[in-house]
Design an enzyme around this catalytic site. Structure first.
Site, PDB file in Angstrom:
ATOM      1  N   ASP A  16      42.241  50.578  30.819  1.00 22.59           N
ATOM      2  CA  ASP A  16      42.159  50.072  32.190  1.00 22.59           C
ATOM      3  C   ASP A  16      42.894  51.047  33.104  1.00 22.59           C
ATOM      4  O   ASP A  16      43.981  50.774  33.602  1.00 22.59           O
ATOM      5  CB  ASP A  16      42.792  48.680  32.251  1.00 22.59           C
ATOM      6  N   GLU A  95      32.797  50.573  39.802  1.00 20.09           N
ATOM      7  CA  GLU A  95      32.672  49.364  40.613  1.00 20.09           C
ATOM      8  C   GLU A  95      31.945  49.576  41.938  1.00 20.09           C
ATOM      9  O   GLU A  95      32.204  50.539  42.670  1.00 20.09           O
ATOM     10  CB  GLU A  95      34.064  48.782  40.885  1.00 20.09           C
ATOM     11  N   LYS A 131      30.149  47.734  37.804  1.00 17.22           N
ATOM     12  CA  LYS A 131      31.036  46.590  37.961  1.00 17.22           C
ATOM     13  C   LYS A 131      30.714  45.832  39.253  1.00 17.22           C
ATOM     14  O   LYS A 131      30.624  46.425  40.331  1.00 17.22           O
ATOM     15  CB  LYS A 131      32.512  47.040  38.000  1.00 17.22           C
ATOM     16  N   THR A 155      33.059  41.375  36.882  1.00 19.14           N
ATOM     17  CA  THR A 155      34.517  41.343  36.940  1.00 19.14           C
ATOM     18  C   THR A 155      35.000  40.208  37.853  1.00 19.14           C
ATOM     19  O   THR A 155      34.196  39.454  38.384  1.00 19.14           O
ATOM     20  CB  THR A 155      35.043  42.715  37.422  1.00 19.14           C
ATOM     21  N   PHE A 177      39.824  37.533  33.846  1.00 19.76           N
ATOM     22  CA  PHE A 177      41.113  38.096  34.256  1.00 19.76           C
ATOM     23  C   PHE A 177      42.274  37.216  33.780  1.00 19.76           C
ATOM     24  O   PHE A 177      42.754  36.339  34.504  1.00 19.76           O
ATOM     25  CB  PHE A 177      41.140  38.254  35.775  1.00 19.76           C
TER      26      PHE A 177
END
Length: 316
Positions: A16, A95, A131, A155, A177
């Protein structure tokens, strides 16, 4: 064997981070980026070449000032992704602008643009995950994109309704998350730390994992946003886990025994009828934490995107 090596036996490890040095050190299978990570990366002098390349690209493409800033932002996203892919065998997650999260068609167009830019750099689309935030519009965009062999990573996933809708739309991968769910519950209810046995973020992924596997959904579950090693270890066996360099280091530094916590069942059950848009919105709305954290996440990623664009505004 350290804990990171042990974890890799059960779970695919994803970095990440956008930091190339960390990716080379920990040798993950995949890597994820987001506007916050890209913004953090470009603040380092070692990334000046990416900034300069993006500005040159935008000027060459031409168009209005707004077009140039947008093109520069897309270019740096792709170029950093290409660089990361040189150091991993699997996927890079890139993303889409969070400000598009409530517009299905614009998300589709942006995703296609990003994939096209990767392919022009010699990267096949089967190595890139687009994403998108886990809104209804983005889930449906991902469903459409999959028909063109463009896979997505949904996400900012906080509610079970989001998880259900993603699986029912045959989304490639979701990122629940864990840490942000934990943060909300600590601040709103207990005010003190929670053990992993009652950690709402951990329990949320356990619920999703068991539901997906029971109904034989193919959507990949990738736990994300961890606050401590205990949360990670409590999800050993999850399909994928995306972990920051700080926590990767902690795992690598520990040789404590690791036990697999998530195991798929041997028998499957027929899945229920898919959620309608109306039912999705109602069920998601019943989860105060999820409503709060989804909107907050979109706002914050949007702010970081604006900060990145402000950098380019000064350079173009």
């Amino acid at each position: 064997m350290n804990q990171l090596e042990a974890l890799k036996k059960f779970t695919t490890i994803v970095a990440d981070t956008s930091d190339i040095e960390s990716i080379c050190k920990y040798k993950p299978s995949d890597a994820t980026t987001n506007p916050s990570l890209i913004l953090s990366a470009v603040s380092s002098k070692s990334y000046n070449k990416f900034l300069n390349r993006a500005v040159s690209y935008a000027k060459k493409k031409g168009g209005s000032r707004k077009d140039k800033i947008t093109n520069a932002s897309d270019k740096i996203l792709v170029d950093i992704g290409v660089e990361i892919l040189k150091n991993i065998p699997g996927y890079i997650s890139s993303e889409v602008d969070a400000r598009l999260s409530f517009n299905k068609e614009k998300c589709i167009l942006k995703a296609k643009k990003i994939i096209n830019m990767y392919e022009k750099k010699g990267i096949p689309r089967n190595r890139v995950l687009i994403k998108l935030a886990s809104t209804w519009e983005c889930i449906k965009a991902a469903e459409e994109l999959k028909k063109e062999n463009i896979s997505c990573n949904l996400t900012l996933l906080f509610s079970f309704a989001q998880a259900r809708a993603c699986a029912e739309s045959n989304v490639f991968l979701i990122s629940p998350f864990v840490g942000r769910i934990y943060d909300w519950h600590v601040s709103h209810h207990s005010g003190s730390k929670l053990s992993f046995e009652i950690d709402p973020g951990v329990l949320s992924v356990h619920k999703i994992y068991n539901y997906y596997k029971k109904h034989n959904y193919k959507t990949i579950i990738m736990g994300a946003s961890f606050r401590n090693v205990e949360q990670i270890l409590a999800l050993s066996g999850c399909d994928r886990l995306t972990i920051s360099p700080f926590l990767l280091n902690k795992l690598e530094s520990s040789s404590k025994e690791l036990t697999r916590q998530l195991t798929p069942p041997s028998n499957f059950v027929k899945p229920p009828l898919p959620l309608s848009e109306e039912n999705f919105r109602w069920e998601h709305n019943q989860d105060e934490m999820a409503v709060n954290k989804l909107s907050e996440g979109i706002r914050n990623f949007g702010k970081d995107q604006v900060c990145l664009e402000n950098i380019f505004s000064k350079l173009i």
